[in-house]
Design a protein around this motif. Structure first.
Motif, PDB file in Angstrom:
ATOM      1  N   PRO A  51       3.670   7.303  -7.591  1.00  0.00           N
ATOM      2  CA  PRO A  51       3.550   8.310  -8.669  1.00  0.00           C
ATOM      3  C   PRO A  51       4.289   9.606  -8.327  1.00  0.00           C
ATOM      4  O   PRO A  51       5.097  10.093  -9.124  1.00  0.00           O
ATOM      5  CB  PRO A  51       2.039   8.552  -8.762  1.00  0.00           C
ATOM      6  CG  PRO A  51       1.388   7.424  -8.070  1.00  0.00           C
ATOM      7  CD  PRO A  51       2.359   6.879  -7.076  1.00  0.00           C
ATOM      8  N   ALA A  52       4.046  10.126  -7.135  1.00  0.00           N
ATOM      9  CA  ALA A  52       4.668  11.396  -6.755  1.00  0.00           C
ATOM     10  C   ALA A  52       6.183  11.251  -6.648  1.00  0.00           C
ATOM     11  O   ALA A  52       6.944  12.049  -7.207  1.00  0.00           O
ATOM     12  CB  ALA A  52       4.089  11.900  -5.435  1.00  0.00           C
ATOM     13  N   VAL A  53       6.626  10.201  -5.951  1.00  0.00           N
ATOM     14  CA  VAL A  53       8.061  10.059  -5.687  1.00  0.00           C
ATOM     15  C   VAL A  53       8.835   9.799  -6.983  1.00  0.00           C
ATOM     16  O   VAL A  53       9.912  10.364  -7.195  1.00  0.00           O
ATOM     17  CB  VAL A  53       8.315   8.943  -4.651  1.00  0.00           C
ATOM     18  CG1 VAL A  53       9.797   8.633  -4.537  1.00  0.00           C
ATOM     19  CG2 VAL A  53       7.760   9.352  -3.288  1.00  0.00           C
ATOM     20  N   ASN A  95       0.779  -1.231   0.000  1.00  0.00           N
ATOM     21  CA  ASN A  95       0.000   0.000   0.000  1.00  0.00           C
ATOM     22  C   ASN A  95       0.815   1.289   0.000  1.00  0.00           C
ATOM     23  O   ASN A  95       0.624   2.125  -0.877  1.00  0.00           O
ATOM     24  CB  ASN A  95      -0.975  -0.009   1.182  1.00  0.00           C
ATOM     25  CG  ASN A  95      -2.346  -0.472   0.738  1.00  0.00           C
ATOM     26  OD1 ASN A  95      -2.728  -0.250  -0.415  1.00  0.00           O
ATOM     27  ND2 ASN A  95      -3.061  -1.122   1.618  1.00  0.00           N
ATOM     28  N   PRO A  96       1.733   1.434   0.959  1.00  0.00           N
ATOM     29  CA  PRO A  96       2.510   2.690   0.971  1.00  0.00           C
ATOM     30  C   PRO A  96       3.243   2.908  -0.342  1.00  0.00           C
ATOM     31  O   PRO A  96       3.314   4.033  -0.843  1.00  0.00           O
ATOM     32  CB  PRO A  96       3.504   2.489   2.117  1.00  0.00           C
ATOM     33  CG  PRO A  96       2.963   1.395   2.940  1.00  0.00           C
ATOM     34  CD  PRO A  96       2.115   0.547   2.055  1.00  0.00           C
ATOM     35  N   PHE A 103       0.801   4.166  -2.996  1.00  0.00           N
ATOM     36  CA  PHE A 103       0.365   5.553  -2.750  1.00  0.00           C
ATOM     37  C   PHE A 103       1.485   6.554  -3.045  1.00  0.00           C
ATOM     38  O   PHE A 103       1.230   7.659  -3.520  1.00  0.00           O
ATOM     39  CB  PHE A 103      -0.100   5.711  -1.294  1.00  0.00           C
ATOM     40  CG  PHE A 103      -1.535   5.321  -1.087  1.00  0.00           C
ATOM     41  CD1 PHE A 103      -1.956   4.014  -1.249  1.00  0.00           C
ATOM     42  CD2 PHE A 103      -2.474   6.279  -0.723  1.00  0.00           C
ATOM     43  CE1 PHE A 103      -3.280   3.656  -1.055  1.00  0.00           C
ATOM     44  CE2 PHE A 103      -3.805   5.928  -0.531  1.00  0.00           C
ATOM     45  CZ  PHE A 103      -4.214   4.610  -0.696  1.00  0.00           C
ATOM     46  N   LEU A 104       2.716   6.158  -2.729  1.00  0.00           N
ATOM     47  CA  LEU A 104       3.828   7.108  -2.864  1.00  0.00           C
ATOM     48  C   LEU A 104       4.430   7.128  -4.257  1.00  0.00           C
ATOM     49  O   LEU A 104       4.972   8.145  -4.695  1.00  0.00           O
ATOM     50  CB  LEU A 104       4.927   6.764  -1.851  1.00  0.00           C
ATOM     51  CG  LEU A 104       4.654   7.147  -0.409  1.00  0.00           C
ATOM     52  CD1 LEU A 104       5.660   6.459   0.515  1.00  0.00           C
ATOM     53  CD2 LEU A 104       4.738   8.659  -0.224  1.00  0.00           C
TER      54      LEU A 104
END
Lengths: 295, 270
Positions: A21-23, A14-15, A18-19
């Protein structure tokens, strides 16, 4: 999905999901170029040729003995100083006046803040036109009897840097006014009443109530204006490109010329690093001040 | 009482000085060529829109406008998605390396685009995205994402942890909680992000100047710069072009002034 959402694997994944695309975008297009600019600054790359050699600190040594770099550095400081005087000084005066006006407040505030949202390119076009030898600025000076101050603003070695700084301030002062206004809302009204009872004039209550109460906000606006003005490129590039000769050359325009136009990429990168260091340090100070103010 | 009138008078004078460059530009964009000899503060007597039509079609501002709308809209929408997802992971999830990722985003607040523009261009070129809108969009997102990650984080932090826990016990997946519980609460952050990212994207010149060399891909900012270089003396055309680039964001500002004012103070580091 075929994955049981309660499974250990999903919990772990999960993390990442969630992270990611941005990272991923952030590392590739912001962090990597930041590391690269430092790396390139140690090379003699011309920006085209596939081979580049590491030349140690040579670009930085050149920087220190480059007269044009120091000129651009000095200009950037003068430019920032003028903008700080206007955005912090005049911004504070205007905000504290605005805070005492009710009826016409919204319309006046709108007129002052509106230029902030306008594209620097549009700002450049507007002021290039206003500053022409027969432009609006000179015509107004003539009409109000100050014809002696007429000058071809953007063509004058003495005036160009100040003229551009005023144009830039026109388009950024609204932000300082907003921040000051927010700060003023937090000032205890009772202090003003107490000052009034003690017989203080409006000027005295500004000096002894407003100014001390706004000191932290002023520091924030000061350092913010400093960082912003060091980063500017658009308005100078779109009006004078650093000219006449080099009288409005600032660090960003000089870097662009050397690195992007004259294929002196490694050297341009060294100028970029200088800019990066100055702005990062100022931003760290800014964030510290802001945190302190919030807590 | 006299003091109050003096105050309003002084502020009114400042408001007029601040507004006049815009008003004069609008005047000049609407004047027929015969009225150009008049002082700039004369309003147009015989209003004409011919300069707008000329710039829009011959000056190819229709093309530039479309390109700008595409880039800014995609920027704004994608930014809301990636920044809020990342912020959710930073606020509600537990995993190793979280502090490191937080610190990494913090660095982004300090990087000035101007300083890293040269290697950024090289990277966009090496992934084959020069002269594409996608190259500009990725760069825009990367350079501003930190600001919005922290903006969403501060909104998410105000969501009661119990709400999150309760949804989890009810069997909701993390994505369901994000979409149905947390995002509705963060609506103000969504609006601010959309407006601010749209504005920054709309107004930028430097990135677009380097990354979009071909005329077909140009945005309004580069188009206006180019137009200014060729048609130096075309005052009416330049004024019309300026109004075309400024008007959409001015209207947005007038409608969403409160959101803008809040957003600009929060995102001031950019």
């Amino acid at each position: 999905m075929f994955l049981d959402p309660d499974s250990k694997l999903a919990q772990r994944l999960n993390p990442v999901l969630f992270l990611l695309p941005a990272v991923a975008i952030y590392i590739l297009f912001a962090i990597y170029p930041t590391i690269s600019v430092v790396e390139y600054s140690f090379t003699d790359w011309d920006g085209i040729n596939p081979n580049r050699n590491y030349i140690g600190l040579e670009n930085y040594e050149r920087l220190f003995s480059d007269k044009i770099f120091w000129e651009a550095f000095r200009n950037t400081f003068v430019w920032s100083a003028v903008i700080i005087v206007i955005n912090v000084g005049l911004g504070l005066v205007i905000a504290s006046m605005l805070a005492r006006v009710w009826k016409a407040r919204l319309i006046i505030q709108t007129a002052i803040v509106l230029p902030v949202v306008i594209s620097p390119m549009a700002v450049a076009t507007i002021w290039r036109w206003m500053y022409q030898p027969k432009g609006a600025v000179n015509q107004v000076l003539e009409v109000i009897g100050l014809g002696a101050f007429k000058t071809p603003w953007l063509g004058s070695p003495d005036a160009v840097l100040y003229a551009l700084a005023v144009a830039h301030s026109w388009s950024t002062m609204g932000l300082s006014v907003i921040i000051f206004l927010a700060g003023l809302q937090a000032v205890d009204e009772h202090l003003y009443e107490a000052a009034k009872i003690d017989g203080a004039s409006p000027l005295q209550s500004f000096r002894f109530v407003t100014l001390p109460a706004l000191r932290p906000v002023t520091a924030v606006v000061f350092i913010l204006t400093l960082t912003q003005s060091f980063k500017v490129f658009d308005i100078v590039w779109a009006t004078t490109q650093g000219g006449p000769i080099r009288f409005s050359e600032i660090l960003s325009t000089y870097m662009y010329k050397r690195g992007a136009l004259e294929n002196d990429y490694g050297y341009g990168a060294a100028i970029g690093v200088a800019l990066l260091v100055i702005v990062s340090l100022a931003t760290i100070v800014y964030m510290q001040l802001q945190n302190r103010q919030e807590s | 009482m006299v003091g109050r009138y003096l105050l309003v008078f002084f502020l009114g004078a400042i408001a007029i000085v601040m507004a006049s460059p815009l008003i004069l530009t609008v005047f000049s964009s609407l004047k027929p060529t015969t009225e150009l000899a008049n002082p700039p503060w004369y309003p147009p007597f015989d209003v004409t829109f011919e300069h707008y039509f000329r710039v829009w079609t011959e000056g190819k501002f229709n093309r530039y406008f479309l390109n700008t709308v595409i880039i800014s809209t995609v920027d704004a929408i994608v930014m809301i998605g990636i920044a809020s997802l990342a912020a959710y992971a930073l606020v509600f999830m537990k995993y190793p390396g979280k502090a490191l990722i937080q610190a990494l985003f913090l660095v982004g607040l300090m990087i000035p685009v101007t300083a890293i523009i040269l290697p950024l261009y090289s990277i966009v070129r090496s992934v084959g995205l020069v002269n594409t809108h996608l190259g500009v969009i990725f760069s825009d997102l990367a350079l501003a994402v930190s600001v919005f990650v922290f903006m969403f984080s501060s909104y998410f932090a105000s969501v009661p942890k119990a709400l999150h826990e309760a949804a989890k016990i009810d069997g909701a997946t993390e994505f369901q909680i994000y979409w149905r519980v947390v995002m509705p609460i963060a609506k103000p952050a969504v609006v601010t992000t959309a407006l601010l990212e749209f504005l920054w994207s709309w107004n930028d010149l430097l990135l677009r100047l380097l990354l979009l060399p071909s005329d077909k891909m140009r945005t309004l900012s580069v188009g206006l710069l180019n137009f200014q270089g060729i048609m130096t003396r075309d005052v009416t055309g330049l004024s019309s072009g300026t109004v075309i680039i400024a008007l959409p964001v001015v209207l947005l500002f007038l409608v969403f002034q409160r959101h803008f004012v809040r957003g600009m103070t929060q995102g001031a580091v950019k």
